[in-house]
Design a protein around this motif. Structure first.
Motif, PDB file in Angstrom:
ATOM      1  N   ILE A   1       0.841  -1.198   0.000  1.00 39.39           N
ATOM      2  CA  ILE A   1       0.000   0.000   0.000  1.00 39.39           C
ATOM      3  C   ILE A   1       0.871   1.241   0.000  1.00 39.39           C
ATOM      4  O   ILE A   1       1.846   1.341   0.762  1.00 39.39           O
ATOM      5  CB  ILE A   1      -0.947   0.006   1.218  1.00 39.39           C
ATOM      6  CG1 ILE A   1      -1.873  -1.216   1.158  1.00 39.39           C
ATOM      7  CG2 ILE A   1      -1.770   1.292   1.257  1.00 39.39           C
ATOM      8  CD1 ILE A   1      -2.817  -1.328   2.331  1.00 39.39           C
ATOM      9  N   GLY A   2       0.522   2.188  -0.875  1.00 39.86           N
ATOM     10  CA  GLY A   2       1.223   3.459  -0.945  1.00 39.86           C
ATOM     11  C   GLY A   2       0.238   4.610  -0.839  1.00 39.86           C
ATOM     12  O   GLY A   2      -0.976   4.433  -0.986  1.00 39.86           O
ATOM     13  N   ILE A   3       0.756   5.812  -0.581  1.00 40.38           N
ATOM     14  CA  ILE A   3      -0.071   7.007  -0.421  1.00 40.38           C
ATOM     15  C   ILE A   3       0.508   8.138  -1.263  1.00 40.38           C
ATOM     16  O   ILE A   3       1.729   8.367  -1.263  1.00 40.38           O
ATOM     17  CB  ILE A   3      -0.131   7.470   1.049  1.00 40.38           C
ATOM     18  CG1 ILE A   3      -0.608   6.325   1.969  1.00 40.38           C
ATOM     19  CG2 ILE A   3      -1.023   8.695   1.202  1.00 40.38           C
ATOM     20  CD1 ILE A   3      -2.043   5.915   1.754  1.00 40.38           C
TER      21      ILE A   3
ATOM     22  N   VAL B   1       4.369   7.965   0.463  1.00 37.29           N
ATOM     23  CA  VAL B   1       5.089   6.711   0.674  1.00 37.29           C
ATOM     24  C   VAL B   1       4.748   5.784  -0.497  1.00 37.29           C
ATOM     25  O   VAL B   1       3.580   5.644  -0.859  1.00 37.29           O
ATOM     26  CB  VAL B   1       4.725   6.060   2.033  1.00 37.29           C
ATOM     27  CG1 VAL B   1       3.231   5.840   2.168  1.00 37.29           C
ATOM     28  CG2 VAL B   1       5.474   4.748   2.228  1.00 37.29           C
ATOM     29  N   PRO B   2       5.748   5.184  -1.146  1.00 38.36           N
ATOM     30  CA  PRO B   2       5.471   4.252  -2.238  1.00 38.36           C
ATOM     31  C   PRO B   2       4.867   2.967  -1.699  1.00 38.36           C
ATOM     32  O   PRO B   2       4.930   2.697  -0.494  1.00 38.36           O
ATOM     33  CB  PRO B   2       6.853   4.014  -2.860  1.00 38.36           C
ATOM     34  CG  PRO B   2       7.808   4.276  -1.747  1.00 38.36           C
ATOM     35  CD  PRO B   2       7.193   5.354  -0.911  1.00 38.36           C
TER      36      PRO B   2
ATOM     37  N   SER C   1       1.662   5.809   9.960  1.00 36.83           N
ATOM     38  CA  SER C   1       2.284   6.958  10.641  1.00 36.83           C
ATOM     39  C   SER C   1       2.456   8.142   9.684  1.00 36.83           C
ATOM     40  O   SER C   1       2.281   9.295  10.083  1.00 36.83           O
ATOM     41  CB  SER C   1       3.632   6.550  11.238  1.00 36.83           C
ATOM     42  OG  SER C   1       4.549   6.196  10.216  1.00 36.83           O
ATOM     43  N   LEU C   2       2.770   7.866   8.418  1.00 44.68           N
ATOM     44  CA  LEU C   2       2.951   8.956   7.458  1.00 44.68           C
ATOM     45  C   LEU C   2       1.619   9.573   7.042  1.00 44.68           C
ATOM     46  O   LEU C   2       1.551  10.764   6.710  1.00 44.68           O
ATOM     47  CB  LEU C   2       3.711   8.458   6.228  1.00 44.68           C
ATOM     48  CG  LEU C   2       5.198   8.143   6.458  1.00 44.68           C
ATOM     49  CD1 LEU C   2       5.848   7.595   5.205  1.00 44.68           C
ATOM     50  CD2 LEU C   2       5.945   9.399   6.925  1.00 44.68           C
ATOM     51  N   ILE C   3       0.557   8.779   7.065  1.00 44.56           N
ATOM     52  CA  ILE C   3      -0.762   9.346   6.780  1.00 44.56           C
ATOM     53  C   ILE C   3      -1.094  10.437   7.793  1.00 44.56           C
ATOM     54  O   ILE C   3      -1.678  11.474   7.453  1.00 44.56           O
ATOM     55  CB  ILE C   3      -1.840   8.237   6.796  1.00 44.56           C
ATOM     56  CG1 ILE C   3      -1.755   7.393   5.527  1.00 44.56           C
ATOM     57  CG2 ILE C   3      -3.243   8.846   6.910  1.00 44.56           C
ATOM     58  CD1 ILE C   3      -2.748   6.254   5.474  1.00 44.56           C
ATOM     59  N   GLU C   4      -0.705  10.217   9.048  1.00 41.04           N
ATOM     60  CA  GLU C   4      -1.011  11.205  10.089  1.00 41.04           C
ATOM     61  C   GLU C   4      -0.307  12.538   9.841  1.00 41.04           C
ATOM     62  O   GLU C   4      -0.741  13.574  10.356  1.00 41.04           O
ATOM     63  CB  GLU C   4      -0.604  10.650  11.460  1.00 41.04           C
ATOM     64  CG  GLU C   4      -1.386   9.406  11.889  1.00 41.04           C
ATOM     65  CD  GLU C   4      -2.873   9.643  11.980  1.00 41.04           C
ATOM     66  OE1 GLU C   4      -3.280  10.788  12.290  1.00 41.04           O
ATOM     67  OE2 GLU C   4      -3.646   8.703  11.720  1.00 41.04           O
ATOM     68  N   THR C   5       0.766  12.547   9.074  1.00 42.64           N
ATOM     69  CA  THR C   5       1.501  13.793   8.812  1.00 42.64           C
ATOM     70  C   THR C   5       0.880  14.601   7.674  1.00 42.64           C
ATOM     71  O   THR C   5       1.268  15.753   7.456  1.00 42.64           O
ATOM     72  CB  THR C   5       2.973  13.487   8.457  1.00 42.64           C
ATOM     73  OG1 THR C   5       3.029  12.793   7.200  1.00 42.64           O
ATOM     74  CG2 THR C   5       3.614  12.635   9.526  1.00 42.64           C
ATOM     75  N   ILE C   6      -0.055  14.020   6.931  1.00 45.82           N
ATOM     76  CA  ILE C   6      -0.666  14.723   5.800  1.00 45.82           C
ATOM     77  C   ILE C   6      -1.504  15.895   6.311  1.00 45.82           C
ATOM     78  O   ILE C   6      -2.282  15.758   7.258  1.00 45.82           O
ATOM     79  CB  ILE C   6      -1.550  13.758   4.987  1.00 45.82           C
ATOM     80  CG1 ILE C   6      -0.695  12.658   4.348  1.00 45.82           C
ATOM     81  CG2 ILE C   6      -2.330  14.513   3.921  1.00 45.82           C
ATOM     82  CD1 ILE C   6      -1.509  11.583   3.651  1.00 45.82           C
TER      83      ILE C   6
ATOM     84  N   ALA D   1      -0.127   8.475  -8.978  1.00 51.01           N
ATOM     85  CA  ALA D   1      -0.429   7.127  -8.496  1.00 51.01           C
ATOM     86  C   ALA D   1      -0.141   6.085  -9.574  1.00 51.01           C
ATOM     87  O   ALA D   1       0.412   5.015  -9.296  1.00 51.01           O
ATOM     88  CB  ALA D   1      -1.890   7.050  -8.057  1.00 51.01           C
ATOM     89  N   ILE D   2      -0.484   6.392 -10.817  1.00 45.82           N
ATOM     90  CA  ILE D   2      -0.209   5.466 -11.928  1.00 45.82           C
ATOM     91  C   ILE D   2       1.280   5.226 -12.060  1.00 45.82           C
ATOM     92  O   ILE D   2       1.727   4.092 -12.293  1.00 45.82           O
ATOM     93  CB  ILE D   2      -0.787   6.024 -13.245  1.00 45.82           C
ATOM     94  CG1 ILE D   2      -2.317   6.045 -13.184  1.00 45.82           C
ATOM     95  CG2 ILE D   2      -0.312   5.198 -14.446  1.00 45.82           C
ATOM     96  CD1 ILE D   2      -2.963   6.801 -14.331  1.00 45.82           C
ATOM     97  N   ASN D   3       2.047   6.292 -11.922  1.00 41.40           N
ATOM     98  CA  ASN D   3       3.503   6.175 -12.059  1.00 41.40           C
ATOM     99  C   ASN D   3       4.094   5.219 -11.029  1.00 41.40           C
ATOM    100  O   ASN D   3       5.107   4.556 -11.296  1.00 41.40           O
ATOM    101  CB  ASN D   3       4.137   7.558 -11.915  1.00 41.40           C
ATOM    102  CG  ASN D   3       5.597   7.566 -12.320  1.00 41.40           C
ATOM    103  OD1 ASN D   3       5.961   7.059 -13.381  1.00 41.40           O
ATOM    104  ND2 ASN D   3       6.445   8.145 -11.468  1.00 41.40           N
ATOM    105  N   ARG D   4       3.462   5.110  -9.870  1.00 45.92           N
ATOM    106  CA  ARG D   4       3.940   4.201  -8.822  1.00 45.92           C
ATOM    107  C   ARG D   4       3.543   2.753  -9.077  1.00 45.92           C
ATOM    108  O   ARG D   4       4.135   1.841  -8.495  1.00 45.92           O
ATOM    109  CB  ARG D   4       3.401   4.647  -7.457  1.00 45.92           C
ATOM    110  CG  ARG D   4       4.072   5.893  -6.918  1.00 45.92           C
ATOM    111  CD  ARG D   4       5.531   5.657  -6.675  1.00 45.92           C
ATOM    112  NE  ARG D   4       6.231   6.855  -6.228  1.00 45.92           N
ATOM    113  CZ  ARG D   4       7.536   6.910  -5.970  1.00 45.92           C
ATOM    114  NH1 ARG D   4       8.261   5.814  -6.147  1.00 45.92           N
ATOM    115  NH2 ARG D   4       8.099   8.022  -5.573  1.00 45.92           N
ATOM    116  N   LEU D   5       2.536   2.552  -9.925  1.00 43.15           N
ATOM    117  CA  LEU D   5       2.029   1.194 -10.128  1.00 43.15           C
ATOM    118  C   LEU D   5       2.343   0.612 -11.501  1.00 43.15           C
ATOM    119  O   LEU D   5       2.198  -0.595 -11.701  1.00 43.15           O
ATOM    120  CB  LEU D   5       0.501   1.175  -9.931  1.00 43.15           C
ATOM    121  CG  LEU D   5      -0.016   1.422  -8.513  1.00 43.15           C
ATOM    122  CD1 LEU D   5      -1.544   1.442  -8.515  1.00 43.15           C
ATOM    123  CD2 LEU D   5       0.489   0.372  -7.547  1.00 43.15           C
TER     124      LEU D   5
END
Length: 332
Positions: A130-132, A143-144, A154-159, A177-181
């Protein structure tokens, strides 16, 4: 502990009848043949240990019988080994962080609700990467795709609002998002795109990005978040403090439906927190990883130790009866 032949436990019903017979046999035995004028002197005579050991014979035989029955029931220790293999899904959650996400029609506001529900969704996954990524006028990856769910949560909380310039570049968020997948080798690749507005910035048209996702066999689930009509939006006034202004909710649902349709995904409209949670629950059910389990069960027989205990008690009972006490209990 398990028992291979538990039907033998029925034989244990003999035990109380056997012990009851021994008690009855003892108290209904033959009366003494000698008559004494007084028993006063006899009360001072110390008992012989053989008198106490008389009762040991039926007890030892009972223990022997019980342990032999338990051995016939075949006690076993069960050891299970599970081999689990899973074909995971690569998922990227793309979250709108434009200033309109501060609207409080979904409590406590749209952005906080989006982060909390995303974390709950991540906690339910088993073997998915899972990435964000987030977007406003620009887009970037938080996060990739990774299996480190603790890091993702934890990184979601920093958004937060203001991480990039304000605006709504839906096409840019989808393209990031496409570029990551696009280079992922997994069979199932999914983007969850969340927005509360209409595309008003960015160099990439959202529909064009949707067609690109379809080319890379990426499924896009789109979510429009926000009540219908107007929504309370907080304004911090330097003089009067925080106040609220009702702003119109404008979501390009037709465009979001089109993107979902051309990629094989679905579109949802979440007007409150309950609907928003239900949307993620539906996505969780639609995108399940294939998990294969092979269970190996090993049984370790325990009956020898029960059988040996039973034979030992049987031997002790025989020795006690024949050589030590010549017990009268078993033979009236």
């Amino acid at each position: 502990m398990s028992w291979a032949n538990p039907e033998y436990f029925w034989l244990l019903l003999v035990v109380p009848f056997f012990l009851g017979y021994q008690v009855w046999n003892y108290f209904s035995g033959r009366k003494a043949q000698l008559t004494f004028s007084s028993l006063g002197k006899l009360s001072d005579i110390k008992g012989n240990y053989r008198a106490w050991l008389t009762w040991a014979t039926p007890i030892l035989y009972t223990a022997a019988y019980t342990f032999i029955i338990l051995s016939l029931a075949r006690p076993q220790l069960q050891n299970s080994t599970i081999e689990r293999s899973a074909e995971g899904i690569d998922i990227v959650i793309s979250i709108d962080i434009s200033s309109s996400m501060l609207a409080e029609d979904i409590k406590p506001n749209r952005l906080i609700a989006a982060k909390d529900v995303a974390v709950d969704f991540i906690d339910k996954r088993i073997s998915d990467r899972i990435g964000i990524n987030v977007f406003a006028r620009e887009s970037f990856t938080v996060v990739p795709p990774t299996l480190d769910y603790a890091l993702v949560s934890s990184l979601i909380e920093t958004i937060d609002i203001g991480m990039v310039r304000d605006g709504t570049a839906i096409g840019m968020g989808l393209a990031t998002a496409i570029n990551r997948l696009r280079d992922s080798e997994t069979e199932s690749k999914v983007i969850i795109l969340l927005t509360d507005g209409m595309n008003n910035s960015g160099e990439i048209d959202p529909v064009t990005a949707g067609e690109l996702a379809s080319t890379f066999n990426i499924k896009v689930y789109t979510i429009g978040i926000g009540s219908r009509g107007t929504a309370p939006y907080p304004i911090d006034d330097p003089i009067f403090g925080r106040r609220y202004q009702n702003v119109p909710v404008e979501i390009d649902e037709e465009m979001l439906q089109h993107i979902a349709g051309i990629t094989g995904g679905r579109y949802w409209r979440a007007t409150d927190l309950e609907e928003f949670i239900e949307v993620y629950n539906e996505i969780d059910q639609l995108e399940q990883s294939e998990v294969e389990e092979i269970i190996y069960i090993d049984y370790e027989e325990q009956y020898p130790q029960y059988l040996l205990s039973g034979l030992l008690f049987l031997l002790l009972g025989f020795v006690n009866e024949r050589f030590i006490t010549r017990s009268p209990l078993l033979h009236p």
